[in-house]
Motif scaffolding. Structure first.
Motif, PDB file in Angstrom:
ATOM      1  N   UNK A   1     -12.118  32.390 -48.202  1.00  0.00           N
ATOM      2  CA  UNK A   1     -11.301  31.565 -49.089  1.00  0.00           C
ATOM      3  C   UNK A   1     -12.101  31.124 -50.306  1.00  0.00           C
ATOM      4  N   UNK A   2     -13.361  30.731 -50.085  1.00  0.00           N
ATOM      5  CA  UNK A   2     -14.202  30.306 -51.204  1.00  0.00           C
ATOM      6  C   UNK A   2     -14.494  31.458 -52.165  1.00  0.00           C
ATOM      7  N   UNK A   3     -14.559  32.678 -51.643  1.00  0.00           N
ATOM      8  CA  UNK A   3     -14.791  33.833 -52.510  1.00  0.00           C
ATOM      9  C   UNK A   3     -13.552  34.206 -53.317  1.00  0.00           C
ATOM     10  N   UNK A   4     -12.378  33.981 -52.740  1.00  0.00           N
ATOM     11  CA  UNK A   4     -11.144  34.429 -53.382  1.00  0.00           C
ATOM     12  C   UNK A   4     -10.537  33.370 -54.299  1.00  0.00           C
TER      13      UNK A   4
ATOM     14  N   UNK B   1      -8.124  30.124 -64.762  1.00  0.00           N
ATOM     15  CA  UNK B   1      -9.195  30.652 -63.926  1.00  0.00           C
ATOM     16  C   UNK B   1     -10.541  30.013 -64.265  1.00  0.00           C
ATOM     17  N   UNK B   2     -10.694  29.573 -65.516  1.00  0.00           N
ATOM     18  CA  UNK B   2     -11.954  28.976 -65.944  1.00  0.00           C
ATOM     19  C   UNK B   2     -12.030  27.488 -65.657  1.00  0.00           C
ATOM     20  N   UNK B   3     -10.891  26.845 -65.411  1.00  0.00           N
ATOM     21  CA  UNK B   3     -10.892  25.395 -65.236  1.00  0.00           C
ATOM     22  C   UNK B   3     -11.849  24.904 -64.146  1.00  0.00           C
ATOM     23  N   UNK B   4     -11.864  25.514 -62.953  1.00  0.00           N
ATOM     24  CA  UNK B   4     -12.809  25.035 -61.937  1.00  0.00           C
ATOM     25  C   UNK B   4     -14.264  25.141 -62.384  1.00  0.00           C
ATOM     26  N   UNK B   5     -14.590  26.225 -63.097  1.00  0.00           N
ATOM     27  CA  UNK B   5     -15.961  26.408 -63.552  1.00  0.00           C
ATOM     28  C   UNK B   5     -16.295  25.401 -64.649  1.00  0.00           C
ATOM     29  N   UNK B   6     -15.342  25.177 -65.572  1.00  0.00           N
ATOM     30  CA  UNK B   6     -15.547  24.169 -66.608  1.00  0.00           C
ATOM     31  C   UNK B   6     -15.697  22.782 -65.995  1.00  0.00           C
ATOM     32  N   UNK B   7     -14.912  22.518 -64.965  1.00  0.00           N
ATOM     33  CA  UNK B   7     -15.011  21.239 -64.263  1.00  0.00           C
ATOM     34  C   UNK B   7     -16.400  21.067 -63.653  1.00  0.00           C
ATOM     35  N   UNK B   8     -16.924  22.121 -63.038  1.00  0.00           N
ATOM     36  CA  UNK B   8     -18.273  22.068 -62.473  1.00  0.00           C
ATOM     37  C   UNK B   8     -19.312  21.818 -63.560  1.00  0.00           C
ATOM     38  N   UNK B   9     -19.155  22.503 -64.706  1.00  0.00           N
ATOM     39  CA  UNK B   9     -20.104  22.331 -65.799  1.00  0.00           C
ATOM     40  C   UNK B   9     -20.086  20.908 -66.328  1.00  0.00           C
ATOM     41  N   UNK B  10     -18.888  20.326 -66.436  1.00  0.00           N
ATOM     42  CA  UNK B  10     -18.778  18.949 -66.920  1.00  0.00           C
ATOM     43  C   UNK B  10     -19.447  17.978 -65.947  1.00  0.00           C
TER      44      UNK B  10
ATOM     45  N   UNK C   1     -11.364  30.119 -56.807  1.00  0.00           N
ATOM     46  CA  UNK C   1     -12.470  29.466 -57.509  1.00  0.00           C
ATOM     47  C   UNK C   1     -12.516  27.970 -57.252  1.00  0.00           C
ATOM     48  N   UNK C   2     -11.350  27.331 -57.109  1.00  0.00           N
ATOM     49  CA  UNK C   2     -11.350  25.899 -56.813  1.00  0.00           C
ATOM     50  C   UNK C   2     -12.026  25.617 -55.477  1.00  0.00           C
ATOM     51  N   UNK C   3     -11.712  26.425 -54.457  1.00  0.00           N
ATOM     52  CA  UNK C   3     -12.359  26.243 -53.168  1.00  0.00           C
ATOM     53  C   UNK C   3     -13.835  26.598 -53.231  1.00  0.00           C
ATOM     54  N   UNK C   4     -14.186  27.518 -54.123  1.00  0.00           N
ATOM     55  CA  UNK C   4     -15.593  27.850 -54.341  1.00  0.00           C
ATOM     56  C   UNK C   4     -16.359  26.625 -54.851  1.00  0.00           C
ATOM     57  N   UNK C   5     -15.748  25.883 -55.767  1.00  0.00           N
ATOM     58  CA  UNK C   5     -16.349  24.658 -56.287  1.00  0.00           C
ATOM     59  C   UNK C   5     -16.474  23.611 -55.184  1.00  0.00           C
ATOM     60  N   UNK C   6     -15.432  23.479 -54.363  1.00  0.00           N
ATOM     61  CA  UNK C   6     -15.473  22.513 -53.255  1.00  0.00           C
ATOM     62  C   UNK C   6     -16.582  22.866 -52.279  1.00  0.00           C
ATOM     63  N   UNK C   7     -16.721  24.151 -51.983  1.00  0.00           N
ATOM     64  CA  UNK C   7     -17.784  24.600 -51.082  1.00  0.00           C
ATOM     65  C   UNK C   7     -19.154  24.197 -51.622  1.00  0.00           C
ATOM     66  N   UNK C   8     -19.409  24.467 -52.888  1.00  0.00           N
ATOM     67  CA  UNK C   8     -20.692  24.110 -53.484  1.00  0.00           C
ATOM     68  C   UNK C   8     -20.915  22.607 -53.450  1.00  0.00           C
ATOM     69  N   UNK C   9     -19.873  21.844 -53.752  1.00  0.00           N
ATOM     70  CA  UNK C   9     -19.999  20.380 -53.746  1.00  0.00           C
ATOM     71  C   UNK C   9     -20.323  19.859 -52.348  1.00  0.00           C
ATOM     72  N   UNK C  10     -19.689  20.438 -51.335  1.00  0.00           N
ATOM     73  CA  UNK C  10     -19.960  20.012 -49.949  1.00  0.00           C
ATOM     74  C   UNK C  10     -21.416  20.279 -49.570  1.00  0.00           C
ATOM     75  N   UNK C  11     -21.912  21.456 -49.909  1.00  0.00           N
ATOM     76  CA  UNK C  11     -23.301  21.787 -49.600  1.00  0.00           C
ATOM     77  C   UNK C  11     -24.266  20.860 -50.338  1.00  0.00           C
ATOM     78  N   UNK C  12     -24.051  20.699 -51.637  1.00  0.00           N
ATOM     79  CA  UNK C  12     -24.984  19.922 -52.448  1.00  0.00           C
ATOM     80  C   UNK C  12     -24.994  18.448 -52.053  1.00  0.00           C
ATOM     81  N   UNK C  13     -23.814  17.851 -51.940  1.00  0.00           N
ATOM     82  CA  UNK C  13     -23.755  16.406 -51.693  1.00  0.00           C
ATOM     83  C   UNK C  13     -24.226  16.066 -50.287  1.00  0.00           C
ATOM     84  N   UNK C  14     -23.760  16.819 -49.288  1.00  0.00           N
ATOM     85  CA  UNK C  14     -24.173  16.515 -47.913  1.00  0.00           C
ATOM     86  C   UNK C  14     -25.657  16.788 -47.711  1.00  0.00           C
ATOM     87  N   UNK C  15     -26.182  17.848 -48.346  1.00  0.00           N
ATOM     88  CA  UNK C  15     -27.610  18.157 -48.224  1.00  0.00           C
ATOM     89  C   UNK C  15     -28.456  17.095 -48.918  1.00  0.00           C
ATOM     90  N   UNK C  16     -27.996  16.621 -50.082  1.00  0.00           N
ATOM     91  CA  UNK C  16     -28.734  15.569 -50.773  1.00  0.00           C
ATOM     92  C   UNK C  16     -28.810  14.311 -49.925  1.00  0.00           C
TER      93      UNK C  16
END
Length: 277
Positions: A157-160, A28-37, A162-177
């Motif tokens: 899906x992003x709420x339920x 459960x922590x792997x997606x969050x650790x991946x984001x932190x890395x 965590x991996x999709x939650x990370x993908x959602x954040x990445x899509x927002x951040x990268x496309x907005x940048x």
């Protein structure tokens, strides 16, 4: 110093956070650790690259501020609160799209990242640089990310998951940048396209905000409060619209300033101007 502050923010995050670094099972922590890395690697690469290619003016300040806000938005308590509150979820999304992303654009981190990573990521940098020539196309890409991830099915899906939650954040951040970078750094020939991209984004985000504001039923589950959803729509509609208007105003001011400077430089070089009575 910025990295120390970031680590402090990570380690001080509430241990009960559903998406925290230190709670739950390892899978459960792997997606969050991946984001932190990923965030930590990007920040460290910028710091290393800044020693080889010094940032100009306030660029380093914008970059460190953006990274600190990204850490707080992803790992701070707002991420936990966003699970049950549509308005706070919108605050998190708006931080990504209209605060962190434009700060990254103003920071111009590509020279520092290129200096730190060497030639092995050169195709990535070249692709990013080429994409910046098309502000309208990047606005459409960013708009697609906004609408897709605000559909009820993918939102839940992003709420339920965590991996999709990370993908959602990445899509927002990268496309907005990419969107903000192509608009705020547009050359004089690209200014009309940049303003069109800003107008397009202002219109469709305002429309989505209005749909959330005037909706008569919760879009994201019956357990969600309708008034909270309406507040989320207002946050996207009003503050978001003001930021896009401010961005368009800055682009226009920068373009006019360049024109005035060029005109004054031309008059200074033209000796016939001195003979005008």
């Amino acid at each position: 110093m910025p990295v120390i502050v970031a680590l402090f923010a990570l380690f001080c995050a509430p241990s009960a956070s559903a998406h925290g670094l230190f709670d739950g099972h390892l899978d459960e922590r792997l997606p969050v650790l991946f984001s932190a890395v990923l965030l930590g690697a990007a920040w460290l690469a910028y710091i290393v690259g800044a020693r080889r290619v010094r940032p100009h003016g306030w660029e380093a300040v914008w970059m460190h501020l953006a990274m600190l806000l990204a850490v707080l938005a992803v790992f701070g308590p707002i991420d936990d609160w966003a699970e049950t509150s549509t308005s706070l979820h919108m605050v998190q999304h708006m931080l990504f799209m209209i605060v962190i992303a434009p700060l990254w654009a103003l920071a111009r981190p590509l020279p520092q990242w290129r200096a730190a990573c060497g030639r092995w990521l050169q195709p990535v940098w070249n692709g990013v640089l080429r994409s910046g020539r098309y502000p309208v196309a990047l606005a459409m890409l960013h708009g697609a990310m906004i609408w897709v991830w605000h559909t009820p099915s993918l939102y839940m899906l992003a709420l339920e998951n965590t991996w999709w939650h990370v993908v959602e954040h990445a899509c927002f951040l990268f496309s907005a940048w990419l969107f903000w970078w192509s608009c705020l750094r547009a050359n004089p020939q690209q200014v009309p396209h940049a303003l069109m991209a800003m107008l397009l984004t202002l219109m469709h985000t305002g429309l989505l905000g209005a749909l959330l504001t005037f909706g008569q039923a919760p879009f994201y589950g019956e357990s969600r409060d309708l008034a909270d959803q309406q507040l989320a729509g207002l946050l996207m509609w009003v503050p978001g619209g003001l930021v896009y208007l401010a961005g368009a105003g800055w682009i226009t001011w920068r373009w006019l300033t360049r024109m005035w400077r060029r005109q004054h430089a031309g008059e200074a070089r033209d000796p016939s101007v001195d003979n005008i009575v």
